[in-house]
Structures are given as structure tokens and as C-alpha cells.
Design a protein around this motif. Structure first.
Motif, PDB file in Angstrom:
ATOM      1  N   LEU A 161      15.544  23.380  18.038  1.00 34.81           N
ATOM      2  CA  LEU A 161      16.121  24.286  19.027  1.00 34.81           C
ATOM      3  C   LEU A 161      17.407  23.705  19.610  1.00 34.81           C
ATOM      4  N   LYS A 162      17.375  22.436  19.968  1.00 36.25           N
ATOM      5  CA  LYS A 162      18.551  21.798  20.555  1.00 36.25           C
ATOM      6  C   LYS A 162      19.721  21.788  19.575  1.00 36.25           C
ATOM      7  N   THR A 163      19.427  21.650  18.306  1.00 32.57           N
ATOM      8  CA  THR A 163      20.483  21.653  17.290  1.00 32.57           C
ATOM      9  C   THR A 163      21.102  23.037  17.153  1.00 32.57           C
ATOM     10  N   LEU A 164      20.263  24.060  17.144  1.00 32.21           N
ATOM     11  CA  LEU A 164      20.779  25.426  17.056  1.00 32.21           C
ATOM     12  C   LEU A 164      21.652  25.763  18.261  1.00 32.21           C
ATOM     13  N   PHE A 165      21.313  25.213  19.424  1.00 28.82           N
ATOM     14  CA  PHE A 165      22.056  25.462  20.658  1.00 28.82           C
ATOM     15  C   PHE A 165      23.325  24.617  20.746  1.00 28.82           C
ATOM     16  N   GLY A 166      23.408  23.581  19.910  1.00 35.48           N
ATOM     17  CA  GLY A 166      24.585  22.718  19.903  1.00 35.48           C
ATOM     18  C   GLY A 166      24.453  21.478  20.763  1.00 35.48           C
ATOM     19  N   GLU A 167      23.223  21.154  21.233  1.00 33.72           N
ATOM     20  CA  GLU A 167      23.014  19.945  22.032  1.00 33.72           C
ATOM     21  C   GLU A 167      22.965  18.690  21.167  1.00 33.72           C
ATOM     22  N   LEU A 168      22.479  18.823  19.947  1.00 31.93           N
ATOM     23  CA  LEU A 168      22.411  17.707  19.020  1.00 31.93           C
ATOM     24  C   LEU A 168      23.367  17.954  17.851  1.00 31.93           C
ATOM     25  N   LYS A 169      23.991  16.897  17.418  1.00 29.11           N
ATOM     26  CA  LYS A 169      24.987  17.003  16.360  1.00 29.11           C
ATOM     27  C   LYS A 169      24.341  16.959  14.985  1.00 29.11           C
ATOM     28  N   LEU A 170      24.812  17.833  14.113  1.00 30.18           N
ATOM     29  CA  LEU A 170      24.356  17.834  12.732  1.00 30.18           C
ATOM     30  C   LEU A 170      25.008  16.700  11.949  1.00 30.18           C
ATOM     31  N   ASP A 171      24.223  16.026  11.121  1.00 28.48           N
ATOM     32  CA  ASP A 171      24.810  15.068  10.185  1.00 28.48           C
ATOM     33  C   ASP A 171      25.363  15.806   8.969  1.00 28.48           C
ATOM     34  N   SER A 172      24.662  16.857   8.588  1.00 25.69           N
ATOM     35  CA  SER A 172      25.159  17.723   7.510  1.00 25.69           C
ATOM     36  C   SER A 172      24.434  19.056   7.601  1.00 25.69           C
ATOM     37  N   GLY A 173      24.993  20.046   6.935  1.00 21.14           N
ATOM     38  CA  GLY A 173      24.433  21.386   6.982  1.00 21.14           C
ATOM     39  C   GLY A 173      25.275  22.301   7.852  1.00 21.14           C
ATOM     40  N   SER A 174      24.847  23.549   7.974  1.00 25.34           N
ATOM     41  CA  SER A 174      25.613  24.524   8.747  1.00 25.34           C
ATOM     42  C   SER A 174      24.676  25.523   9.408  1.00 25.34           C
ATOM     43  N   ILE A 175      25.157  26.120  10.517  1.00 24.71           N
ATOM     44  CA  ILE A 175      24.419  27.144  11.249  1.00 24.71           C
ATOM     45  C   ILE A 175      25.357  28.317  11.472  1.00 24.71           C
ATOM     46  N   HIS A 176      24.912  29.510  11.094  1.00 28.45           N
ATOM     47  CA  HIS A 176      25.736  30.711  11.210  1.00 28.45           C
ATOM     48  C   HIS A 176      24.991  31.803  11.958  1.00 28.45           C
ATOM     49  N   HIS A 177      25.748  32.580  12.735  1.00 28.64           N
ATOM     50  CA  HIS A 177      25.224  33.804  13.327  1.00 28.64           C
ATOM     51  C   HIS A 177      26.173  34.917  12.900  1.00 28.64           C
ATOM     52  N   GLY A 178      25.733  35.702  11.952  1.00 31.26           N
ATOM     53  CA  GLY A 178      26.645  36.653  11.340  1.00 31.26           C
ATOM     54  C   GLY A 178      27.766  35.906  10.643  1.00 31.26           C
ATOM     55  N   GLN A 179      29.010  36.246  10.983  1.00 34.46           N
ATOM     56  CA  GLN A 179      30.165  35.589  10.381  1.00 34.46           C
ATOM     57  C   GLN A 179      30.629  34.376  11.187  1.00 34.46           C
ATOM     58  N   ASP A 180      30.019  34.162  12.352  1.00 34.51           N
ATOM     59  CA  ASP A 180      30.413  33.058  13.230  1.00 34.51           C
ATOM     60  C   ASP A 180      29.571  31.827  12.907  1.00 34.51           C
ATOM     61  N   SER A 181      30.144  30.651  13.081  1.00 30.02           N
ATOM     62  CA  SER A 181      29.416  29.420  12.784  1.00 30.02           C
ATOM     63  C   SER A 181      29.492  28.463  13.964  1.00 30.02           C
ATOM     64  N   LEU A 182      28.496  27.597  14.057  1.00 32.91           N
ATOM     65  CA  LEU A 182      28.466  26.591  15.107  1.00 32.91           C
ATOM     66  C   LEU A 182      29.614  25.613  14.899  1.00 32.91           C
ATOM     67  N   ASP A 183      30.476  25.517  15.904  1.00 35.89           N
ATOM     68  CA  ASP A 183      31.632  24.631  15.866  1.00 35.89           C
ATOM     69  C   ASP A 183      31.676  23.882  17.189  1.00 35.89           C
ATOM     70  N   ILE A 184      31.596  22.559  17.140  1.00 34.61           N
ATOM     71  CA  ILE A 184      31.550  21.755  18.351  1.00 34.61           C
ATOM     72  C   ILE A 184      32.774  21.984  19.227  1.00 34.61           C
ATOM     73  N   LYS A 185      33.885  22.409  18.632  1.00 33.23           N
ATOM     74  CA  LYS A 185      35.112  22.655  19.393  1.00 33.23           C
ATOM     75  C   LYS A 185      35.065  23.987  20.155  1.00 33.23           C
ATOM     76  N   ARG A 186      34.131  24.856  19.773  1.00 32.56           N
ATOM     77  CA  ARG A 186      33.999  26.159  20.432  1.00 32.56           C
ATOM     78  C   ARG A 186      32.561  26.346  20.921  1.00 32.56           C
ATOM     79  N   LEU A 187      32.012  25.287  21.510  1.00 37.52           N
ATOM     80  CA  LEU A 187      30.607  25.267  21.870  1.00 37.52           C
ATOM     81  C   LEU A 187      30.270  26.295  22.952  1.00 37.52           C
ATOM     82  N   LEU A 188      31.135  26.447  23.950  1.00 38.25           N
ATOM     83  CA  LEU A 188      30.880  27.403  25.017  1.00 38.25           C
ATOM     84  C   LEU A 188      30.797  28.817  24.457  1.00 38.25           C
TER      85      LEU A 188
END
Length: 270
Positions: A56-83
């Protein structure tokens, strides 16, 4: 007038692809992939320390991925656009203590902190009261949250998550402090809102029978790996329960085909 839905709008699934999470030499998640659809409730199962809250914390962006990706539709988890990423979530973490000088209605309104001003708009106040009313909590609206029981606080935090009008609703052990009646009240409300609002809902549960009764899909974790996923009717077996939890168990189905797990005893550790 009924809201008209655009039939050409693409479905925004939440997709995780080959997630790997590691802290030092400790691997918390290994090669996890899944896809969650709007309007469905998914429960994460697994023994303590197997990575449920970590996911859950990874999906929310609290924990950093070592590898892999998370997408919601066409948008993806990007630490630079966390808010921006987190604005779509209604997230209820585990073990939040409400030690604040606020009333219940004020705590619920904080779910829309991004839209609040010095003066609370009438429509927001009505929305918060409506959520409390629908959960049978309107009588607590003006109570100091510091006077509430742990179970009442859990219900209020759930109301706060709904107040956000999320696209993705994530709850970490949302019924852990609730009595039997209020467990069903919260989960019935969760399922209803997920269907009506087309939330993508993901929750951590320890009670296998509640998960079988209320979840459309299960994600079963063991030692940081996804070992089973699918509808409770198809994957919740005595063999799975014994393998995951190291207990003897029988699984039977009720008149609706919903599996019911009866645990017998812990298997002896060699």
C-alpha cells in the motif's frame, strides 16, 4: 437529473508491473504484478511481515521502487510529481491516532484539505454530514475526537477517506478495532460506495471470512511474493490457507458459494 457517463472514456485501471522493493539487504517485495479495476474491492491477505502494508505504501508513493512501474490509466507514479499522484487516493493507513483538538466533523472535512478555505463552504459541510449520516455517525459530529473509542476513530477516518472523493481507496486493516456489528457496517458501506462511485478499492484484511464475503478479488502475499490472485471462490482453499498461514484448516462454501474458512490448529513447526 441522472449524471450521464461517457461510454467512450477509457477505464482507468491501477496496474502494477514487476514491483521490486528492497531496503538494504532486506527484500520487501519481489516481482509483484496485478491490475485492479474500478467498481471492485480487492483484499490483500497474508501473514504478518509479508509485505501487505509495504505494498500500500508503495502504491501511495511512500516507499521507493527498486524496479517496476505503477500506472493509473495513462498516468504513472513519478516521484517528481508525487503530490499530483496522491490526489487520486483516499488512503487510510494503519494505527493512526487522533490526538488533536478537533471535532468529528472537522476531522472528516480534512479529507478535502486541498479545497478548504478560511470559511467552510455549505456544500462541503453538507457532504461531510451526509457521509456521517449514511454510516450512522451523525450523532458524533460535534464530539471531540479525543473522547472517541478506537473503533469510533477508525470509522471517522474511513469517513474522511470517502470525503476526498477518491478514484483509488486504500485501507490498511480498516476493521481491526471494530466490533462484529461495525465491521459489517463499514464493509457494507465500502462495497456500496465502491460500486456506486466506481472506486478502485484495495484493503488489507486478516479475517479470511470477511475477505471472502466482501472482496471481489484477493491478492495473497507470502514472504514478499504474490502467490495467488483471483476471486475468493477460485483461490481460497484449505491447501492455500495451510501453506500461507501454517495452520490446519477446512474450507466449505455457503449457499451462495462463498467460501468459509475454519481453522483447526497450528501445524507443528519442525
Amino acid at each position: 437529473m441522472l449524471k450521464q457517463h461517457c461510454v467512450t472514456e477509457p477505464v482507468k485501471c491501477l496496474t502494477a508491473q514487476k514491483l521490486n522493493i528492497q531496503i538494504g539487504a532486506l527484500t520487501l517485495a519481489r516481482d509483484i504484478s496485478f491490475q485492479l479495476k474500478p467498481g471492485q474491492v480487492t483484499a490483500i491477505l497474508g501473514p504478518n511481515g509479508t509485505g501487505k502494508s509495504t505494498l500500500l505504501k508503495t502504491l501511495f508513493g511512500e516507499l521507493k521502487l527498486d524496479s517496476g512501474s505503477i500506472h493509473h490509466g495513462q498516468d504513472s507514479l513519478d516521484i517528481k510529481r508525487l503530490l499530483h499522484w496522491r490526489q487520486r487516493f483516499g488512503y487510510m493507513p494503519q494505527d493512526i491516532h487522533l490526538d488533536v483538538n478537533l471535532t468529528v466533523i472537522e476531522v472528516v472535512l480534512l479529507g478535502r484539505l486541498d479545497a478548504l478555505s478560511l470559511r467552510v463552504e455549505d456544500h462541503m459541510l453538507h457532504a461531510a454530514l451526509e457521509i456521517l449520516q449514511s454510516m450512522g455517525l451523525a450523532h458524533l459530529a460535534n464530539r471531540d475526537v479525543r473522547t472517541l473509542s478506537g473503533g469510533q476513530c477508525q470509522m471517522i477516518l474511513f469517513a474522511q477517506a470517502l470525503m476526498r472523493e477518491p478514484q483509488i481507496l486504500m485501507l490498511d486493516e480498516p476493521v481491526s478495532a471494530l466490533d462484529l456489528h461495525h465491521q459489517h457496517v463499514l464493509l457494507e458501506h465500502l462495497v456500496t460506495q465502491t460500486r456506486e462511485q466506481q472506486y478502485i478499492t484495495l484493503m488489507v484484511l486478516h479475517d479470511l471470512n470477511l475477505a471472502a464475503q466482501y472482496a471481489d478479488n484477493l491478492l495473497v502475499l507470502k514472504e514478499g511474493e504474490l502467490v495467488a490472485c483471483g476471486h475468493p471462490k477460485s483461490i481460497l482453499t484449505s491447501e492455500l490457507v495451510q501453506d500461507i498461514y501454517n495452520v490446519e484448516a477446512t474450507v466449505i462454501s455457503d449457499e451462495n458459494g462463498i467460501p468459509f474458512v475454519r481453522t483447526l490448529r497450528s501445524k507443528k513447526v519442525a
